[in-house]
Design an enzyme around this catalytic site. Sequence first.
Site, PDB file in Angstrom:
ATOM      1  N   ASP A 185      -5.486   2.658  13.794  1.00 20.23           N
ATOM      2  CA  ASP A 185      -4.573   3.281  12.851  1.00 20.23           C
ATOM      3  C   ASP A 185      -5.113   4.677  12.555  1.00 20.23           C
ATOM      4  O   ASP A 185      -5.984   5.183  13.257  1.00 20.23           O
ATOM      5  CB  ASP A 185      -4.382   2.438  11.585  1.00 20.23           C
ATOM      6  CG  ASP A 185      -5.653   2.284  10.761  1.00 20.23           C
ATOM      7  OD1 ASP A 185      -6.677   2.934  11.080  1.00 20.23           O
ATOM      8  OD2 ASP A 185      -5.638   1.518   9.787  1.00 20.23           O
ATOM      9  N   ASP A 205     -12.333   5.327   7.685  1.00 22.47           N
ATOM     10  CA  ASP A 205     -11.938   6.464   6.852  1.00 22.47           C
ATOM     11  C   ASP A 205     -13.149   7.045   6.140  1.00 22.47           C
ATOM     12  O   ASP A 205     -13.291   8.263   6.011  1.00 22.47           O
ATOM     13  CB  ASP A 205     -10.884   6.039   5.818  1.00 22.47           C
ATOM     14  CG  ASP A 205      -9.491   6.552   6.179  1.00 22.47           C
ATOM     15  OD1 ASP A 205      -9.386   7.713   6.606  1.00 22.47           O
ATOM     16  OD2 ASP A 205      -8.529   5.800   6.056  1.00 22.47           O
ATOM     17  N   GLU A 208     -12.918   4.636   0.113  1.00 21.04           N
ATOM     18  CA  GLU A 208     -13.003   5.131   1.489  1.00 21.04           C
ATOM     19  C   GLU A 208     -13.197   6.643   1.567  1.00 21.04           C
ATOM     20  O   GLU A 208     -13.183   7.224   2.654  1.00 21.04           O
ATOM     21  CB  GLU A 208     -11.747   4.734   2.271  1.00 21.04           C
ATOM     22  CG  GLU A 208     -10.460   5.209   1.618  1.00 21.04           C
ATOM     23  CD  GLU A 208      -9.206   4.649   2.278  1.00 21.04           C
ATOM     24  OE1 GLU A 208      -9.328   3.977   3.307  1.00 21.04           O
ATOM     25  OE2 GLU A 208      -8.112   4.894   1.753  1.00 21.04           O
ATOM     26  N   ARG A 210       0.846  -1.189   0.000  1.00 20.13           N
ATOM     27  CA  ARG A 210       0.000   0.000   0.000  1.00 20.13           C
ATOM     28  C   ARG A 210       0.885   1.245   0.000  1.00 20.13           C
ATOM     29  O   ARG A 210       1.651   1.470   0.932  1.00 20.13           O
ATOM     30  CB  ARG A 210      -0.950   0.016   1.204  1.00 20.13           C
ATOM     31  CG  ARG A 210      -1.860   1.246   1.198  1.00 20.13           C
ATOM     32  CD  ARG A 210      -3.135   1.091   2.008  1.00 20.13           C
ATOM     33  NE  ARG A 210      -2.908   0.968   3.434  1.00 20.13           N
ATOM     34  CZ  ARG A 210      -3.887   1.023   4.349  1.00 20.13           C
ATOM     35  NH1 ARG A 210      -5.145   1.197   3.976  1.00 20.13           N
ATOM     36  NH2 ARG A 210      -3.618   0.880   5.636  1.00 20.13           N
TER      37      ARG A 210
END
Length: 712
Positions: free
Chosen positions: A622, A450, A422, A332
């Site tokens: 996160d 998100d 997202e 990612r």
Amino acid sequence: MTDRVQRHDLAVDKTLCDFIEAGALDGTGVELDAFWGAMSKLAHEFGPRNAALLKEREDIQAKIDAWHVERRGEAHDHRAYKKFLSEIGYLVPEGDGFQIDTANVDPEIAEIAGPQLVVPITNARYALNAANARWGSLYDGFYGTDAMGSAPPKGAYDKGRGARVVARARVFLDQAFPVEGTSHADVRRYSIRDGALLVDDMPLAQPDKFVGYRGHPKAPDGVLLRNNGLHVELVFDRTHVIGARDQAGLADVVMESALSAIMDCEDSVACVDGEDKALAYRNWLGLMKGDLEEQVEKGGKSFTRALNPDRVYSAPSGGEVVIKGRALMLVRNVGHLMTNPAILDRDGNEIYEGLMDALVTTALAMHDLKRDGGNSVHGSVYVVKPKMHGPKEVAFTDEIFTMVEGALGLPANTVKIGIMDEERRTTVNLKECIRAAKSRVAFINTGFLDRTGDEIHTSMEAGAFSRKDFIKRKPWIAGYENQNVDIGLECGLSGRAQIGKGMWAMPDMMAAMLEQKIEHPKSGANCAWVPSPTAATLHALHYHQVDVFAVQKKLLAGGRRGHVETILEIPLATYGMWTEDQIMREVENNAQGILGYVVRWVGQGVGCSKVPDINDVGLMEDRATCRISSQALANWLHHDVVNAQQVMGAMHKMAAVVDAQNAGDPLYEPMAPEFNGIPFQAACDLVFKGRVQPSGYTEPVLHARRLELKAS
């Protein structure tokens, strides 16, 4: 001061430059001069275009804010709102139907449904664990978690619990691999005769589910089975503590678990400079070369952890069956927003980190493309690209990788991309986002946290939002989750790409996961995120229960269920009935989550960790979780649900709670009672300056404060 060297009008952090030039590209065929020339082109030609796309985000957001402010106090006009979004280019027309034509996609993405791990690339041990989580012990998964309804025992082996584990595993075997005329619970002998598996001399109800074995056919050491594309190995060992007490000598049931793993350079790491980026890239290089190793201390012993080899079996009809021993690895990259001081352009400006990631991660992945038996068997590189806003930004990503492929001498569309659905502008334009990269798309997924953070920020001026638990109950979230699958299927992703679902955030609550997460394969998603290798093994059970591709076929025939009109419903609160206690409970819950995460991110550079919540339940945190909490508080402050004094009081109170939760960490520096440390200031910035953060992202604050702390 950062030590820098000059390369093609770029000022490069020496640590990063040394990593690149000390052999990272050896064997790829890419010359250093060509590499730095490509990086300069990305910085100076693509950089200004990147900036223009970010300016478009800001301009659109300003128009949306103004629209809501002008209508404050009026009933929301849904039809007028949708028309307005179309007029400003936020909502684009949906074009004719099409099918993606992504080619050379590995079977773990295109043909098999199963769990997916996401891990910080900066932690070599975690990265290796994730790659090796392709296979996991079902016995360990049941015994060592609450999956069977009770917490695992402490101390010596519990024979009673062990017996229940064995019984539960055999229930699974009867469900996935039934035997004609008997149960796996009653079997005393497994053998292979004339290419067929016999279970006490009786065949499997579906003989083709037997695909291989290890050892002697009359008394095999292992029997390999396959159901819904996923493999299971029965391991026999009468000298093993479990196998010795088992009537068939069955010592373990080993599950094919994490089919794929995302090595994350983004949300789960804290990479703020050249030193951090070099660490991330070095670990990715080791994974792509296959030589990453890490010394591990466990149980008083030291050993070297490395990538597992492939698994080799005898085929029923002769010859060999080779099954990959590692998860297919995706990387990612960072999104379009952030810059990083690792490299400065000719004017002394930080270059966009996503551009840097695109070139470096692809170049390092060339090591895998040039070897046999590595990550991709079809010669592809898989890059997940997060936080893109709409089709223009996806098209820009496609152009970036076209340029990178050309610079590195790779065939067109070697790089496959994952579009993370997202951000709301991507959600409402998902079909056109997929069209913009229809020859590269290998992955789409939903991410509630998100997505909710962006939902709050986009509609910040519309009014006060519901409490987080109630946002989940609003119609827009079901529309969002359904539309993601519907459009993915319409665009031909089934059999070519992954349609994914988000993370199970409670790694200690496996019983609840087993009960609830089966909804992901039932929804038509052929992968879903899990927080650990053990969770991957347990979640794999769901894909044996559900034939995802059959579900997808049925859903496609039924037509679209999710629609933009539902997704555009804003989850505002009707909070007149809230009590003061309910309000402050929500404020403290958000404050505690922000502080628990930020204090580790800024103070220790830990980008993802299990953080106890206000009830001491460990949650995987996160930047996505931090984004929703900070935006929720910023929204309530803006609409006077709470005032600054109340929120700061909650921050002080929860800082003391977080300090107590981290009391056993020798590296931890308490926030209370002074409340003047850099991590505490960062948490406050996210809340009190949250409304003005670009798209509500946490990265600008976290990066700035982490750099400040490192400098101090």
